[in-house]
Design a protein around this motif. Structure first.
Motif, PDB file in Angstrom:
ATOM      1  N   SER A  51      31.896  34.812  38.488  1.00 16.89           N
ATOM      2  CA  SER A  51      30.754  35.221  37.668  1.00 16.89           C
ATOM      3  C   SER A  51      30.836  36.682  37.259  1.00 16.89           C
ATOM      4  O   SER A  51      30.246  37.080  36.256  1.00 16.89           O
ATOM      5  CB  SER A  51      29.442  34.920  38.383  1.00 16.89           C
ATOM      6  OG  SER A  51      29.319  35.705  39.528  1.00 16.89           O
ATOM      7  N   LEU A  52      31.582  37.494  37.998  1.00 16.76           N
ATOM      8  CA  LEU A  52      31.812  38.880  37.579  1.00 16.76           C
ATOM      9  C   LEU A  52      32.517  38.958  36.238  1.00 16.76           C
ATOM     10  O   LEU A  52      32.341  39.907  35.486  1.00 16.76           O
ATOM     11  CB  LEU A  52      32.682  39.601  38.609  1.00 16.76           C
ATOM     12  CG  LEU A  52      32.016  40.348  39.733  1.00 16.76           C
ATOM     13  CD1 LEU A  52      33.071  40.932  40.659  1.00 16.76           C
ATOM     14  CD2 LEU A  52      31.105  41.423  39.230  1.00 16.76           C
ATOM     15  N   THR A  53      33.326  37.969  35.920  1.00 18.99           N
ATOM     16  CA  THR A  53      34.122  37.990  34.698  1.00 18.99           C
ATOM     17  C   THR A  53      33.350  37.549  33.462  1.00 18.99           C
ATOM     18  O   THR A  53      33.915  37.548  32.370  1.00 18.99           O
ATOM     19  CB  THR A  53      35.358  37.081  34.841  1.00 18.99           C
ATOM     20  OG1 THR A  53      34.936  35.725  34.929  1.00 18.99           O
ATOM     21  CG2 THR A  53      36.199  37.462  36.043  1.00 18.99           C
ATOM     22  N   ALA A 104      39.733  41.007  29.446  1.00 20.82           N
ATOM     23  CA  ALA A 104      38.319  40.643  29.288  1.00 20.82           C
ATOM     24  C   ALA A 104      37.629  40.518  30.643  1.00 20.82           C
ATOM     25  O   ALA A 104      36.493  40.976  30.820  1.00 20.82           O
ATOM     26  CB  ALA A 104      38.202  39.334  28.503  1.00 20.82           C
ATOM     27  N   ALA A 105      38.306  39.916  31.609  1.00 21.66           N
ATOM     28  CA  ALA A 105      37.728  39.774  32.951  1.00 21.66           C
ATOM     29  C   ALA A 105      37.526  41.135  33.608  1.00 21.66           C
ATOM     30  O   ALA A 105      36.474  41.404  34.207  1.00 21.66           O
ATOM     31  CB  ALA A 105      38.634  38.898  33.821  1.00 21.66           C
ATOM     32  N   GLY A 106      38.508  42.004  33.495  1.00 23.00           N
ATOM     33  CA  GLY A 106      38.386  43.345  34.066  1.00 23.00           C
ATOM     34  C   GLY A 106      37.282  44.148  33.400  1.00 23.00           C
ATOM     35  O   GLY A 106      36.502  44.836  34.066  1.00 23.00           O
ATOM     36  N   THR A 107      37.183  44.053  32.090  1.00 21.98           N
ATOM     37  CA  THR A 107      36.141  44.764  31.363  1.00 21.98           C
ATOM     38  C   THR A 107      34.760  44.275  31.765  1.00 21.98           C
ATOM     39  O   THR A 107      33.848  45.072  31.997  1.00 21.98           O
ATOM     40  CB  THR A 107      36.342  44.605  29.845  1.00 21.98           C
ATOM     41  OG1 THR A 107      37.645  45.082  29.489  1.00 21.98           O
ATOM     42  CG2 THR A 107      35.295  45.378  29.059  1.00 21.98           C
ATOM     43  N   ALA A 108      34.585  42.966  31.857  1.00 24.19           N
ATOM     44  CA  ALA A 108      33.288  42.405  32.255  1.00 24.19           C
ATOM     45  C   ALA A 108      32.912  42.832  33.671  1.00 24.19           C
ATOM     46  O   ALA A 108      31.762  43.199  33.934  1.00 24.19           O
ATOM     47  CB  ALA A 108      33.328  40.883  32.151  1.00 24.19           C
ATOM     48  N   ARG A 148      42.366  46.440  38.382  1.00 28.04           N
ATOM     49  CA  ARG A 148      43.676  45.753  38.438  1.00 28.04           C
ATOM     50  C   ARG A 148      43.760  44.647  37.396  1.00 28.04           C
ATOM     51  O   ARG A 148      44.822  44.444  36.784  1.00 28.04           O
ATOM     52  CB  ARG A 148      43.912  45.179  39.826  1.00 28.04           C
ATOM     53  CG  ARG A 148      44.208  46.235  40.843  1.00 28.04           C
ATOM     54  CD  ARG A 148      44.432  45.613  42.196  1.00 28.04           C
ATOM     55  NE  ARG A 148      44.378  46.627  43.233  1.00 28.04           N
ATOM     56  CZ  ARG A 148      44.355  46.370  44.508  1.00 28.04           C
ATOM     57  NH1 ARG A 148      44.377  45.122  44.933  1.00 28.04           N
ATOM     58  NH2 ARG A 148      44.306  47.345  45.376  1.00 28.04           N
ATOM     59  N   TRP A 149      42.671  43.900  37.221  1.00 23.98           N
ATOM     60  CA  TRP A 149      42.675  42.852  36.186  1.00 23.98           C
ATOM     61  C   TRP A 149      42.937  43.463  34.815  1.00 23.98           C
ATOM     62  O   TRP A 149      43.773  42.962  34.059  1.00 23.98           O
ATOM     63  CB  TRP A 149      41.346  42.111  36.160  1.00 23.98           C
ATOM     64  CG  TRP A 149      41.126  41.136  37.257  1.00 23.98           C
ATOM     65  CD1 TRP A 149      42.066  40.540  38.044  1.00 23.98           C
ATOM     66  CD2 TRP A 149      39.865  40.633  37.703  1.00 23.98           C
ATOM     67  NE1 TRP A 149      41.460  39.703  38.941  1.00 23.98           N
ATOM     68  CE2 TRP A 149      40.113  39.738  38.755  1.00 23.98           C
ATOM     69  CE3 TRP A 149      38.545  40.857  37.318  1.00 23.98           C
ATOM     70  CZ2 TRP A 149      39.111  39.059  39.415  1.00 23.98           C
ATOM     71  CZ3 TRP A 149      37.530  40.187  37.978  1.00 23.98           C
ATOM     72  CH2 TRP A 149      37.815  39.287  39.012  1.00 23.98           C
ATOM     73  N   ALA A 150      42.226  44.515  34.477  1.00 25.45           N
ATOM     74  CA  ALA A 150      42.371  45.132  33.159  1.00 25.45           C
ATOM     75  C   ALA A 150      43.782  45.706  32.973  1.00 25.45           C
ATOM     76  O   ALA A 150      44.399  45.522  31.915  1.00 25.45           O
ATOM     77  CB  ALA A 150      41.317  46.214  32.961  1.00 25.45           C
ATOM     78  N   ILE A 151      44.301  46.371  33.982  1.00 24.57           N
ATOM     79  CA  ILE A 151      45.649  46.952  33.883  1.00 24.57           C
ATOM     80  C   ILE A 151      46.709  45.859  33.785  1.00 24.57           C
ATOM     81  O   ILE A 151      47.631  45.935  32.965  1.00 24.57           O
ATOM     82  CB  ILE A 151      45.920  47.892  35.068  1.00 24.57           C
ATOM     83  CG1 ILE A 151      45.031  49.130  34.953  1.00 24.57           C
ATOM     84  CG2 ILE A 151      47.393  48.281  35.144  1.00 24.57           C
ATOM     85  CD1 ILE A 151      44.998  49.985  36.202  1.00 24.57           C
ATOM     86  N   ALA A 152      46.571  44.808  34.597  1.00 23.56           N
ATOM     87  CA  ALA A 152      47.526  43.695  34.535  1.00 23.56           C
ATOM     88  C   ALA A 152      47.489  43.021  33.168  1.00 23.56           C
ATOM     89  O   ALA A 152      48.537  42.640  32.627  1.00 23.56           O
ATOM     90  CB  ALA A 152      47.222  42.679  35.636  1.00 23.56           C
ATOM     91  N   GLY A 153      46.308  42.895  32.594  1.00 19.71           N
ATOM     92  CA  GLY A 153      46.194  42.315  31.255  1.00 19.71           C
ATOM     93  C   GLY A 153      46.877  43.170  30.206  1.00 19.71           C
ATOM     94  O   GLY A 153      47.566  42.657  29.319  1.00 19.71           O
ATOM     95  N   ALA A 154      46.705  44.488  30.307  1.00 21.31           N
ATOM     96  CA  ALA A 154      47.350  45.387  29.352  1.00 21.31           C
ATOM     97  C   ALA A 154      48.871  45.319  29.482  1.00 21.31           C
ATOM     98  O   ALA A 154      49.586  45.293  28.478  1.00 21.31           O
ATOM     99  CB  ALA A 154      46.858  46.821  29.573  1.00 21.31           C
ATOM    100  N   VAL A 155      49.366  45.255  30.710  1.00 18.54           N
ATOM    101  CA  VAL A 155      50.815  45.154  30.931  1.00 18.54           C
ATOM    102  C   VAL A 155      51.344  43.822  30.403  1.00 18.54           C
ATOM    103  O   VAL A 155      52.373  43.772  29.716  1.00 18.54           O
ATOM    104  CB  VAL A 155      51.159  45.331  32.430  1.00 18.54           C
ATOM    105  CG1 VAL A 155      52.607  44.969  32.717  1.00 18.54           C
ATOM    106  CG2 VAL A 155      50.859  46.754  32.868  1.00 18.54           C
ATOM    107  N   ASP A 156      50.636  42.732  30.687  1.00 16.76           N
ATOM    108  CA  ASP A 156      51.068  41.420  30.200  1.00 16.76           C
ATOM    109  C   ASP A 156      51.060  41.377  28.676  1.00 16.76           C
ATOM    110  O   ASP A 156      51.993  40.847  28.068  1.00 16.76           O
ATOM    111  CB  ASP A 156      50.177  40.313  30.769  1.00 16.76           C
ATOM    112  CG  ASP A 156      50.735  38.927  30.482  1.00 16.76           C
ATOM    113  OD1 ASP A 156      51.955  38.730  30.662  1.00 16.76           O
ATOM    114  OD2 ASP A 156      49.959  38.044  30.059  1.00 16.76           O
ATOM    115  N   LEU A 157      50.047  41.947  28.058  1.00 17.73           N
ATOM    116  CA  LEU A 157      50.021  41.995  26.598  1.00 17.73           C
ATOM    117  C   LEU A 157      51.159  42.840  26.052  1.00 17.73           C
ATOM    118  O   LEU A 157      51.756  42.498  25.032  1.00 17.73           O
ATOM    119  CB  LEU A 157      48.685  42.545  26.099  1.00 17.73           C
ATOM    120  CG  LEU A 157      47.561  41.547  25.951  1.00 17.73           C
ATOM    121  CD1 LEU A 157      46.284  42.240  25.495  1.00 17.73           C
ATOM    122  CD2 LEU A 157      47.923  40.445  24.974  1.00 17.73           C
TER     123      LEU A 157
END
Length: 157
Positions: free
Chosen positions: A20-22, A62-66, A104-113
């Motif tokens: 629900s955090l996301t 998106a999950a990290g930002t939320a 970590r979610w936001a950084i991992a998303g940026a790296v994956d992108l």
């Protein structure tokens, strides 16, 4: 009741808190838009694995930002009925881990992108994340003055 059952329920409640955090309903719309944009922008046959990576990286950002938004708004959320049961207010998630996990979610998303879709996609994801957290989130309360003071008088405890 056995201890295994109690542990399982605790894990389930904790997992639901993290999910629900996301803000899954909003994040799902972002992912649908990302997939549709990728599909419509593809030249020639769609590279499905590449598209899945782009959507996955977007999902992580998106999950990290939320989750970071939940963290930033934790004080004002406490006073509003609509947001009083968010995971940070309901204490579903450990306070020590949420900032770290969201980052970590936001950084991992940026790296994956970056790896899957390139520097432009990664940069746009980072700019979107930062603009949401540093501009939109603080400005939501700006015209209303001291939101906590007004809401604390309006909501009986």
């Amino acid at each position: 009741m056995s201890t295994a059952r109690t542990t399982e329920l605790t894990f389930s409640a904790r997992a639901n808190g993290y999910v629900s955090l996301t803000k899954p309903d909003v994040s799902f719309l972002v992912l649908m838009t990302t997939a549709a944009g990728y599909y419509m922008g593809a030249r020639g046959p769609v590279e499905w694995l590449h598209m899945i990576h782009a959507v996955f990286g977007t999902m992580l950002i998106a999950a990290g930002t939320a989750a970071l938004n939940h963290y930033i708004e934790r004080e004002s959320d406490r006073y509003m009925r609509r947001t009083a049961l968010r995971p940070l207010q309901a204490e579903c998630c450990s306070r020590g881990k949420r900032w770290s996990l969201a980052s970590r979610w936001a950084i991992a998303g940026a790296v994956d992108l970056y790896v899957a879709a390139g520097a432009l996609a990664s940069g746009l994801g980072i700019v979107t994340c930062l603009s949401y957290l540093l501009a939109y989130t603080p400005l939501k309360n700006a015209p209303c003055g001291d939101v906590r003071r007004r809401l604390s008088r309006a909501i009986p405890r």
